[in-house]
Design a protein around this motif. Structure first.
Motif, PDB file in Angstrom:
ATOM      1  N   ARG A  50       0.822  -1.221   0.000  1.00 10.19           N
ATOM      2  CA  ARG A  50       0.000   0.000   0.000  1.00 10.19           C
ATOM      3  C   ARG A  50       0.850   1.263   0.000  1.00 10.19           C
ATOM      4  NH1 ARG A  50      -4.767  -1.594   4.402  1.00 10.19           N
ATOM      5  NH2 ARG A  50      -5.955  -2.966   2.996  1.00 10.19           N
ATOM      6  N   ASP A  51       2.025   1.214   0.595  1.00 13.07           N
ATOM      7  CA  ASP A  51       2.905   2.376   0.653  1.00 13.07           C
ATOM      8  C   ASP A  51       3.738   2.561  -0.616  1.00 13.07           C
ATOM      9  OD1 ASP A  51       2.019   2.974   3.183  1.00 13.07           O
ATOM     10  OD2 ASP A  51       3.702   2.018   4.210  1.00 13.07           O
ATOM     11  N   SER A  52       3.656   1.618  -1.534  1.00 11.71           N
ATOM     12  CA  SER A  52       4.456   1.676  -2.760  1.00 11.71           C
ATOM     13  C   SER A  52       3.828   2.635  -3.776  1.00 11.71           C
ATOM     14  CB  SER A  52       4.534   0.275  -3.371  1.00 11.71           C
ATOM     15  OG  SER A  52       5.360   0.239  -4.485  1.00 11.71           O
ATOM     16  N   PRO A  53       4.678   3.297  -4.597  1.00 14.62           N
ATOM     17  CA  PRO A  53       6.137   3.208  -4.683  1.00 14.62           C
ATOM     18  C   PRO A  53       6.829   3.910  -3.514  1.00 14.62           C
ATOM     19  CG  PRO A  53       5.317   4.838  -6.232  1.00 14.62           C
ATOM     20  CD  PRO A  53       4.118   4.188  -5.641  1.00 14.62           C
ATOM     21  N   ALA A  54       7.977   3.368  -3.144  1.00 15.96           N
ATOM     22  CA  ALA A  54       8.736   3.894  -2.014  1.00 15.96           C
ATOM     23  C   ALA A  54      10.215   3.939  -2.358  1.00 15.96           C
ATOM     24  CB  ALA A  54       8.514   3.025  -0.774  1.00 15.96           C
ATOM     25  N   GLU A  55      10.933   4.799  -1.670  1.00  8.15           N
ATOM     26  CA  GLU A  55      12.379   4.882  -1.856  1.00  8.15           C
ATOM     27  C   GLU A  55      13.077   3.819  -1.022  1.00  8.15           C
ATOM     28  OE1 GLU A  55      14.144   8.662  -1.231  1.00  8.15           O
ATOM     29  OE2 GLU A  55      12.710   9.729  -2.502  1.00  8.15           O
ATOM     30  N   VAL A  56      14.106   3.225  -1.604  1.00  7.64           N
ATOM     31  CA  VAL A  56      14.917   2.253  -0.877  1.00  7.64           C
ATOM     32  C   VAL A  56      16.386   2.579  -1.085  1.00  7.64           C
ATOM     33  CG1 VAL A  56      13.183   0.431  -1.137  1.00  7.64           C
ATOM     34  CG2 VAL A  56      15.083   0.581  -2.758  1.00  7.64           C
ATOM     35  N   THR A  57      17.193   2.167  -0.121  1.00  5.30           N
ATOM     36  CA  THR A  57      18.648   2.202  -0.254  1.00  5.30           C
ATOM     37  C   THR A  57      19.157   0.783  -0.075  1.00  5.30           C
ATOM     38  OG1 THR A  57      18.808   4.458   0.602  1.00  5.30           O
ATOM     39  CG2 THR A  57      20.812   3.123   0.640  1.00  5.30           C
ATOM     40  N   VAL A  58      19.900   0.298  -1.047  1.00  6.74           N
ATOM     41  CA  VAL A  58      20.417  -1.068  -1.053  1.00  6.74           C
ATOM     42  C   VAL A  58      21.929  -1.015  -0.885  1.00  6.74           C
ATOM     43  CG1 VAL A  58      20.661  -3.180  -2.422  1.00  6.74           C
ATOM     44  CG2 VAL A  58      18.546  -1.829  -2.566  1.00  6.74           C
ATOM     45  N   ARG A  59      22.459  -1.881  -0.051  1.00 11.23           N
ATOM     46  CA  ARG A  59      23.912  -2.010   0.110  1.00 11.23           C
ATOM     47  C   ARG A  59      24.293  -3.465  -0.068  1.00 11.23           C
ATOM     48  NH1 ARG A  59      22.137   1.731   3.761  1.00 11.23           N
ATOM     49  NH2 ARG A  59      23.112   3.796   3.618  1.00 11.23           N
ATOM     50  N   ARG A  70      20.346   3.613  -4.704  1.00 11.83           N
ATOM     51  CA  ARG A  70      19.215   4.395  -4.198  1.00 11.83           C
ATOM     52  C   ARG A  70      18.182   4.452  -5.304  1.00 11.83           C
ATOM     53  NH1 ARG A  70      23.782   6.641  -1.788  1.00 11.83           N
ATOM     54  NH2 ARG A  70      23.614   6.729   0.503  1.00 11.83           N
ATOM     55  N   ALA A  71      16.977   3.994  -4.989  1.00 12.94           N
ATOM     56  CA  ALA A  71      16.006   3.781  -6.060  1.00 12.94           C
ATOM     57  C   ALA A  71      14.586   3.969  -5.563  1.00 12.94           C
ATOM     58  CB  ALA A  71      16.172   2.381  -6.637  1.00 12.94           C
ATOM     59  N   VAL A  72      13.682   4.044  -6.516  1.00 16.49           N
ATOM     60  CA  VAL A  72      12.246   3.989  -6.254  1.00 16.49           C
ATOM     61  C   VAL A  72      11.762   2.620  -6.692  1.00 16.49           C
ATOM     62  CG1 VAL A  72       9.979   4.897  -6.878  1.00 16.49           C
ATOM     63  CG2 VAL A  72      11.872   6.464  -6.467  1.00 16.49           C
ATOM     64  N   VAL A  73      11.091   1.910  -5.792  1.00 14.56           N
ATOM     65  CA  VAL A  73      10.581   0.578  -6.075  1.00 14.56           C
ATOM     66  C   VAL A  73       9.053   0.627  -6.132  1.00 14.56           C
ATOM     67  CG1 VAL A  73      10.413  -1.805  -5.270  1.00 14.56           C
ATOM     68  CG2 VAL A  73      12.549  -0.532  -4.975  1.00 14.56           C
ATOM     69  N   ASP A  74       8.514   0.124  -7.233  1.00 12.00           N
ATOM     70  CA  ASP A  74       7.063   0.018  -7.398  1.00 12.00           C
ATOM     71  C   ASP A  74       6.697  -1.446  -7.177  1.00 12.00           C
ATOM     72  OD1 ASP A  74       4.429  -0.154  -8.210  1.00 12.00           O
ATOM     73  OD2 ASP A  74       4.675   1.264  -9.861  1.00 12.00           O
ATOM     74  N   GLU A  75       6.182  -1.760  -5.996  1.00 10.50           N
ATOM     75  CA  GLU A  75       5.857  -3.136  -5.664  1.00 10.50           C
ATOM     76  C   GLU A  75       4.616  -3.626  -6.403  1.00 10.50           C
ATOM     77  OE1 GLU A  75       7.755  -5.007  -4.113  1.00 10.50           O
ATOM     78  OE2 GLU A  75       8.936  -3.907  -2.615  1.00 10.50           O
ATOM     79  N   HIS A  76       3.787  -2.717  -6.909  1.00  7.35           N
ATOM     80  CA  HIS A  76       2.599  -3.120  -7.670  1.00  7.35           C
ATOM     81  C   HIS A  76       2.999  -3.703  -9.016  1.00  7.35           C
ATOM     82  CE1 HIS A  76       0.333   0.280  -5.305  1.00  7.35           C
ATOM     83  NE2 HIS A  76       0.741  -0.706  -4.540  1.00  7.35           N
ATOM     84  N   VAL A 228       6.258   7.663  -2.421  1.00  5.03           N
ATOM     85  CA  VAL A 228       6.751   8.840  -3.123  1.00  5.03           C
ATOM     86  C   VAL A 228       5.902   9.065  -4.364  1.00  5.03           C
ATOM     87  CG1 VAL A 228       9.120   8.544  -2.305  1.00  5.03           C
ATOM     88  CG2 VAL A 228       8.413   7.438  -4.420  1.00  5.03           C
ATOM     89  N   ARG A 229       5.941  10.274  -4.875  1.00  2.00           N
ATOM     90  CA  ARG A 229       5.129  10.605  -6.053  1.00  2.00           C
ATOM     91  C   ARG A 229       5.852  10.290  -7.357  1.00  2.00           C
ATOM     92  NH1 ARG A 229       2.390  16.491  -4.453  1.00  2.00           N
ATOM     93  NH2 ARG A 229       1.282  15.748  -2.583  1.00  2.00           N
ATOM     94  N   THR A 230       7.145  10.043  -7.263  1.00  2.00           N
ATOM     95  CA  THR A 230       7.933   9.779  -8.465  1.00  2.00           C
ATOM     96  C   THR A 230       7.576   8.394  -9.013  1.00  2.00           C
ATOM     97  OG1 THR A 230       9.727  11.076  -7.522  1.00  2.00           O
ATOM     98  CG2 THR A 230      10.246   9.687  -9.404  1.00  2.00           C
ATOM     99  N   ALA A 231       7.104   8.341 -10.260  1.00  2.00           N
ATOM    100  CA  ALA A 231       6.717   7.075 -10.871  1.00  2.00           C
ATOM    101  C   ALA A 231       7.926   6.428 -11.551  1.00  2.00           C
ATOM    102  CB  ALA A 231       5.613   7.303 -11.896  1.00  2.00           C
TER     103      ALA A 231
END
Length: 240
Positions: A50-59, A70-76, A228-231
């Motif tokens: 429900r919170d997607s898309p969201a920003e994530v940081t991967v290491r 650093r990315a935006v992930v769209d789980e839908h 986030v609003r960024t698609a």
């Protein structure tokens, strides 16, 4: 010395070694989940969806260093776009991935400009990716590299329905203790036999997940900002 993690290696990599330090959460000894904790864990994938898309940081560990994404992930849609950096100015750029594999933008993505400039934010990186031609992306399937494992992990954290709290309570998952991230308290949970640890707040929202790959090798995903609003742009997948 130039990093061994080159553009060619990113496109064709088959493995990686290295390590990230793992810090145990503070708190009591591991114990079985309470009823409330099992319910919270059951709601965590639904909140992520429900919170997607969201920003994530991967290491993820690299030979002699760490890859940071650093990315935006769209789980839908099971897609993500962002920026990767290895600590070497020559070894960074735009990255996209989905359930089948990943794509990397060429350093001279438009055929005439110089190497891609480092974006000031994740949102800017996504906008940069949206401006690229479909032919600017080089695609490959997933391999055994730690970065590949980390990217796939980001797409496995959400579901359109809650999990079964009773199944979770019987799965062998444990409460490992508590930890603080940016001043906020989180419960840290194991995932039964899986080498995963989850940082979950009191409402059941995921903040961090770590996976132990083998020995000292560890990957980490931080969900750094809710919705986030960024698609995620279509460009990386437009060429089929």
């Amino acid at each position: 010395m130039r990093s061994p993690w080159t553009w060619t290696a990113l496109v064709a990599v088959t493995g990686v070694c290295g390590a990230l330090p793992f810090l145990l959460a503070e708190g009591d000894d591991p114990r079985p989940l309470s009823v409330d904790e099992a319910r919270r864990m059951a709601l965590t994938p639904l909140h992520a969806y429900r919170d997607s898309p969201a920003e994530v940081t991967v290491r993820a560990p690299l030979p002699g260093g760490t890859a940071v994404v650093r990315a935006v992930v769209d789980e839908h849609r099971h897609r993500a776009v962002g920026w990767f950096d290895t600590g070497d100015a020559a070894e960074r750029g735009l990255l996209a991935w989905d359930g089948a594999g990943l794509e990397v933008a060429r350093p001279k993505a438009d055929g005439s400009a110089g190497p891609l400039a480092r974006p000031a934010s994740t949102a800017e990186a996504v906008r940069d990716a949206a401006r690229l031609r479909p032919t600017a992306w080089i695609r490959r399937g997933y391999g055994p590299a730690s970065l590949d494992t980390a990217l796939r992990l980001t797409l496995s954290l959400a579901a359109a329905r809650p999990d079964d709290a009773h199944r979770i309570a019987r799965s062998g998952r444990r409460h490992l203790g508590t930890d603080r991230i940016d001043g906020r308290r989180y419960d840290v949970f194991s995932a039964g036999d899986a080498p995963l640890r989850y940082w979950i707040d009191g409402a059941g929202r995921l903040r961090r997940v770590r996976e132990d790959l083998d020995d000292d090798r560890t990957i980490e995903v931080d969900v750094t900002r809710a919705r986030v609003r960024t698609a995620v742009p279509e460009g990386p997948w437009a060429s089929g």
